[in-house]
Design a protein around this motif. Structure first.
Motif, PDB file in Angstrom:
ATOM      1  N   ILE A 110       0.744  -1.145  -0.358  1.00  0.00           N
ATOM      2  CA  ILE A 110      -0.057  -0.376   0.184  1.00  0.00           C
ATOM      3  C   ILE A 110       1.163   1.308  -0.476  1.00  0.00           C
ATOM      4  N   GLY A 111       0.743   2.019  -1.409  1.00  0.00           N
ATOM      5  CA  GLY A 111       1.641   3.258  -1.150  1.00  0.00           C
ATOM      6  C   GLY A 111       1.269   3.820  -0.274  1.00  0.00           C
ATOM      7  N   THR A 112       2.517   5.012  -0.059  1.00  0.00           N
ATOM      8  CA  THR A 112       3.026   6.074   1.265  1.00  0.00           C
ATOM      9  C   THR A 112       3.639   7.091   0.557  1.00  0.00           C
ATOM     10  N   ALA A 113       2.759   8.088   1.543  1.00  0.00           N
ATOM     11  CA  ALA A 113       4.207   9.337   1.385  1.00  0.00           C
ATOM     12  C   ALA A 113       5.417   9.102   1.356  1.00  0.00           C
ATOM     13  N   PRO A 114       6.793   9.564   0.583  1.00  0.00           N
ATOM     14  CA  PRO A 114       8.093   8.880   1.038  1.00  0.00           C
ATOM     15  C   PRO A 114       8.358   9.693   1.926  1.00  0.00           C
ATOM     16  N   TYR A 115       8.860   8.774   3.356  1.00  0.00           N
ATOM     17  CA  TYR A 115       9.175   9.099   5.038  1.00  0.00           C
ATOM     18  C   TYR A 115      10.631   8.435   5.338  1.00  0.00           C
ATOM     19  N   ALA A 116      10.954   8.975   6.770  1.00  0.00           N
ATOM     20  CA  ALA A 116      12.196   8.324   6.780  1.00  0.00           C
ATOM     21  C   ALA A 116      11.952   8.673   8.357  1.00  0.00           C
ATOM     22  N   ALA A 117      12.403   7.607   9.599  1.00  0.00           N
ATOM     23  CA  ALA A 117      12.646   7.822  10.731  1.00  0.00           C
ATOM     24  C   ALA A 117      13.751   8.935  11.103  1.00  0.00           C
ATOM     25  N   ILE A 118      13.102   9.394  11.872  1.00  0.00           N
ATOM     26  CA  ILE A 118      13.824  10.921  12.615  1.00  0.00           C
ATOM     27  C   ILE A 118      14.036  10.375  14.434  1.00  0.00           C
ATOM     28  N   ASP A 119      15.264  10.752  14.268  1.00  0.00           N
ATOM     29  CA  ASP A 119      16.074  10.812  15.920  1.00  0.00           C
ATOM     30  C   ASP A 119      16.680  11.664  15.958  1.00  0.00           C
ATOM     31  N   SER A 120      17.095  12.471  14.945  1.00  0.00           N
ATOM     32  CA  SER A 120      18.309  13.244  15.676  1.00  0.00           C
ATOM     33  C   SER A 120      18.061  14.718  13.969  1.00  0.00           C
ATOM     34  N   LEU A 121      18.464  15.750  14.744  1.00  0.00           N
ATOM     35  CA  LEU A 121      18.985  16.820  14.104  1.00  0.00           C
ATOM     36  C   LEU A 121      19.925  16.561  12.607  1.00  0.00           C
ATOM     37  N   ASN A 122      20.999  15.432  12.637  1.00  0.00           N
ATOM     38  CA  ASN A 122      21.409  14.720  11.617  1.00  0.00           C
ATOM     39  C   ASN A 122      20.459  14.182  10.670  1.00  0.00           C
ATOM     40  N   ASP A 123      19.723  13.020  11.672  1.00  0.00           N
ATOM     41  CA  ASP A 123      19.041  12.438  10.000  1.00  0.00           C
ATOM     42  C   ASP A 123      18.211  12.821   9.730  1.00  0.00           C
ATOM     43  N   LEU A 124      16.882  14.347  10.260  1.00  0.00           N
ATOM     44  CA  LEU A 124      16.370  14.784   9.418  1.00  0.00           C
ATOM     45  C   LEU A 124      16.831  15.665   8.319  1.00  0.00           C
ATOM     46  N   GLN A 125      18.047  16.089   8.714  1.00  0.00           N
ATOM     47  CA  GLN A 125      18.632  17.179   7.368  1.00  0.00           C
ATOM     48  C   GLN A 125      19.633  15.759   6.302  1.00  0.00           C
ATOM     49  N   GLN A 126      19.601  14.464   6.845  1.00  0.00           N
ATOM     50  CA  GLN A 126      19.677  13.795   5.581  1.00  0.00           C
ATOM     51  C   GLN A 126      18.316  12.880   5.011  1.00  0.00           C
ATOM     52  N   ALA A 127      17.840  12.934   5.586  1.00  0.00           N
ATOM     53  CA  ALA A 127      16.446  12.584   5.259  1.00  0.00           C
ATOM     54  C   ALA A 127      15.688  13.618   4.056  1.00  0.00           C
ATOM     55  N   MET A 128      15.926  15.023   4.740  1.00  0.00           N
ATOM     56  CA  MET A 128      15.304  16.416   3.657  1.00  0.00           C
ATOM     57  C   MET A 128      16.371  16.699   2.436  1.00  0.00           C
ATOM     58  N   ALA A 129      17.307  15.724   2.248  1.00  0.00           N
ATOM     59  CA  ALA A 129      18.237  15.820   1.227  1.00  0.00           C
ATOM     60  C   ALA A 129      17.643  15.067   0.227  1.00  0.00           C
ATOM     61  N   LEU A 130      16.710  13.929   0.584  1.00  0.00           N
ATOM     62  CA  LEU A 130      16.208  12.937  -0.117  1.00  0.00           C
ATOM     63  C   LEU A 130      14.604  13.610  -0.668  1.00  0.00           C
ATOM     64  N   ILE A 131      14.307  13.923   0.478  1.00  0.00           N
ATOM     65  CA  ILE A 131      12.310  13.721   0.088  1.00  0.00           C
ATOM     66  C   ILE A 131      12.333  15.460  -0.705  1.00  0.00           C
ATOM     67  N   GLY A 132      12.640  15.946  -0.268  1.00  0.00           N
ATOM     68  CA  GLY A 132      12.369  17.410  -1.061  1.00  0.00           C
ATOM     69  C   GLY A 132      11.717  18.489   0.161  1.00  0.00           C
ATOM     70  N   TYR A 133      11.684  19.696  -0.036  1.00  0.00           N
ATOM     71  CA  TYR A 133       9.838  20.684   0.453  1.00  0.00           C
ATOM     72  C   TYR A 133       8.668  21.205   0.288  1.00  0.00           C
ATOM     73  N   PRO A 134       8.526  20.662   0.535  1.00  0.00           N
ATOM     74  CA  PRO A 134       8.037  21.018   1.621  1.00  0.00           C
ATOM     75  C   PRO A 134       7.423  19.359   1.962  1.00  0.00           C
ATOM     76  N   ALA A 135       7.612  19.368   3.478  1.00  0.00           N
ATOM     77  CA  ALA A 135       6.871  18.783   4.069  1.00  0.00           C
ATOM     78  C   ALA A 135       6.953  18.353   5.562  1.00  0.00           C
ATOM     79  N   ILE A 136       6.797  17.336   6.367  1.00  0.00           N
ATOM     80  CA  ILE A 136       5.661  17.248   7.326  1.00  0.00           C
ATOM     81  C   ILE A 136       6.675  16.520   8.498  1.00  0.00           C
ATOM     82  N   LEU A 137       6.664  16.966  10.203  1.00  0.00           N
ATOM     83  CA  LEU A 137       7.707  15.692  10.542  1.00  0.00           C
ATOM     84  C   LEU A 137       7.095  16.080  11.866  1.00  0.00           C
ATOM     85  N   LYS A 138       5.926  14.800  11.967  1.00  0.00           N
ATOM     86  CA  LYS A 138       5.132  14.065  12.604  1.00  0.00           C
ATOM     87  C   LYS A 138       6.124  13.248  14.048  1.00  0.00           C
ATOM     88  N   SER A 139       5.340  13.982  15.455  1.00  0.00           N
ATOM     89  CA  SER A 139       5.953  12.673  16.192  1.00  0.00           C
ATOM     90  C   SER A 139       5.210  11.216  16.089  1.00  0.00           C
TER      91      SER A 139
END
Ligand code: AMP
Length: 364
Positions: A110-139
């Protein structure tokens, strides 16, 4: 038969209202002395993880269900070891965690938006380089109605956004430029029988559902049924489930599922041969499931933060009012109204009036 419900809010209230004609009795566990279902059931007042109250609930109820998915895992386990609990605890575990949930969708094709697990600012920076803007950070956990979510529009926002998550395990998702949001509600019995409701088209504002309307003969109905069937069968699910989807150019991408009756199915009370609440009870009690045939055009409007003018609302032909017996508070769902009619023009006129009544009192 006595049905136990964890949570005594409006969903429990509407389950109880659907159960009385079937001769059922109810017992709810809810910390709030003024819980909306308290007047309709025996009320155990106290925390959801109080061992004595849970033991009493398990003892008195023939089957236990719940009206929210953030039931602690040990509570679900305790109840499951003492009585029948539906939907099953594994469905809760997946629905409680956005990362497990997205992984689960993908495992099932079942398809979803592209997503990545985030546990640090570094994770977020790396993920955003792939996912692109805009995006949503969710707990990952405890998020609903858009809570615990931050929209990311540019790289310079990442540090503040991650700080706002206060170190909570999170996921980041690409923003889906959907044409519409839909959900599908289905019910499954222990024998494996399944019924599907027609898709509901849902309008959100500020992450909160405002209007939901039944779609008859929708082009995406078969795809949505196929997806929700995969979930139900993989989870060996019993009860009502709601799957929320984005429609992007005729492709459905899953956002999340709720292992319970759902706000986007409230129109089924007047708009379907059998409501989602009655079918949830039939499913968890292993009774034959009722027809989900819609009765003409059907929709519902939420009242958020403020109560509707009952006099004015009830003077509208085809409108039905459901008050939740809750005190108005900013952002709180306190009532809904539904409209049902065989006549499209009358249906649209009434829906428009309901939406304007809701806007007038909106305090969200
Ligand atoms: P949720 O709490 O995940 O149901 O999100 C609440 C609402 O935010 C959804 O109903 C959408 O309107 C919007 N939303 C959440 N995730 C996305 C996404 N990845 N792309 C676009 N809109 C989203």
């Amino acid at each position: 038969m006595k049905v136990g419900i964890l949570g005594g809010g409006q969903l429990a209230r509407m389950i109880a209202l659907a159960g009385y004609p079937l001769g059922l009795q109810f017992i709810v566990l809810d910390p709030d002395a003024n819980a909306g279902a308290a007047g309709l059931s025996e009320h155990l007042q106290g925390p959801y993880d109080d061992p004595d109250l849970l033991a009493e609930l398990a003892e008195k109820a023939d089957v236990v269900t719940y009206e929210f998915e953030n039931v602690p895992a040990h509570v679900a386990e305790f109840l499951s070891s003492h009585t029948t609990v539906y939907p099953p605890a594994n469905a809760l575990a997946v629905a409680q965690d956005r990362l497990l949930e997205k992984n689960f969708f993908n495992e099932l094709g079942i398809g979803t938006a592209p997503y990545a697990a985030i546990d640090s600012l570094n994770d977020l920076q790396q993920a955003m380089a792939l996912i692109g803007y805009p995006a949503i950070l969710k707990s990952r956990r405890m998020g609903y109605d858009g809570k615990g979510q931050i929209v990311l529009r540019a790289e310079n926002e990442l540090a503040d956004a991650w700080q706002a998550m206060q170190g909570n395990p999170s996921i980041v998702e690409g923003f889906v430029p959907f044409q519409r949001e839909v959900s599908i509600i289905a019910a499954r019995r222990p024998s494996g029988d399944i019924v599907f409701y027609p898709l509901s088209e849902n309008q959100h504002k500020g992450g909160i559902l405002r209007v939901a309307a039944a779609c008859s003969n929708d082009a995406e109905q078969d795809m949505a049924e196929d997806y929700v069937r995969r979930l139900l069968e993989k989870l060996n699910y019993v009860g009502v489930i709601a799957l929320e989807l984005f429609d992007l150019n005729g492709q459905l991408l899953a956002n999340e599922f709720a292992p319970r009756v759902h706000n986007s199915g409230h129109w089924s009370i007047e708009g379907s041969e059998t409501s989602q609440f009655e079918n949830h009870l039939r499913a968890i009690l292993d009774l034959p499931l009722g027809s989900t045939q819609t009765l003409g055009y059907a929709a519902m409007v939420n009242f958020i933060g403020g109560l509707p003018e009952s006099q004015e609302l009830l003077s509208l032909d085809h409108a039905h009012l459901h008050l939740y017996d809750k005190l108005p508070r900013k952002g709180r769902k306190v009532a809904h109204a539904s409209v049902r009619s065989d006549n499209l023009k009358q249906f649209n006129e009434c829906l428009e009036k309901l939406a304007s009544l809701a806007n007038r009192v909106d305090n969200s």
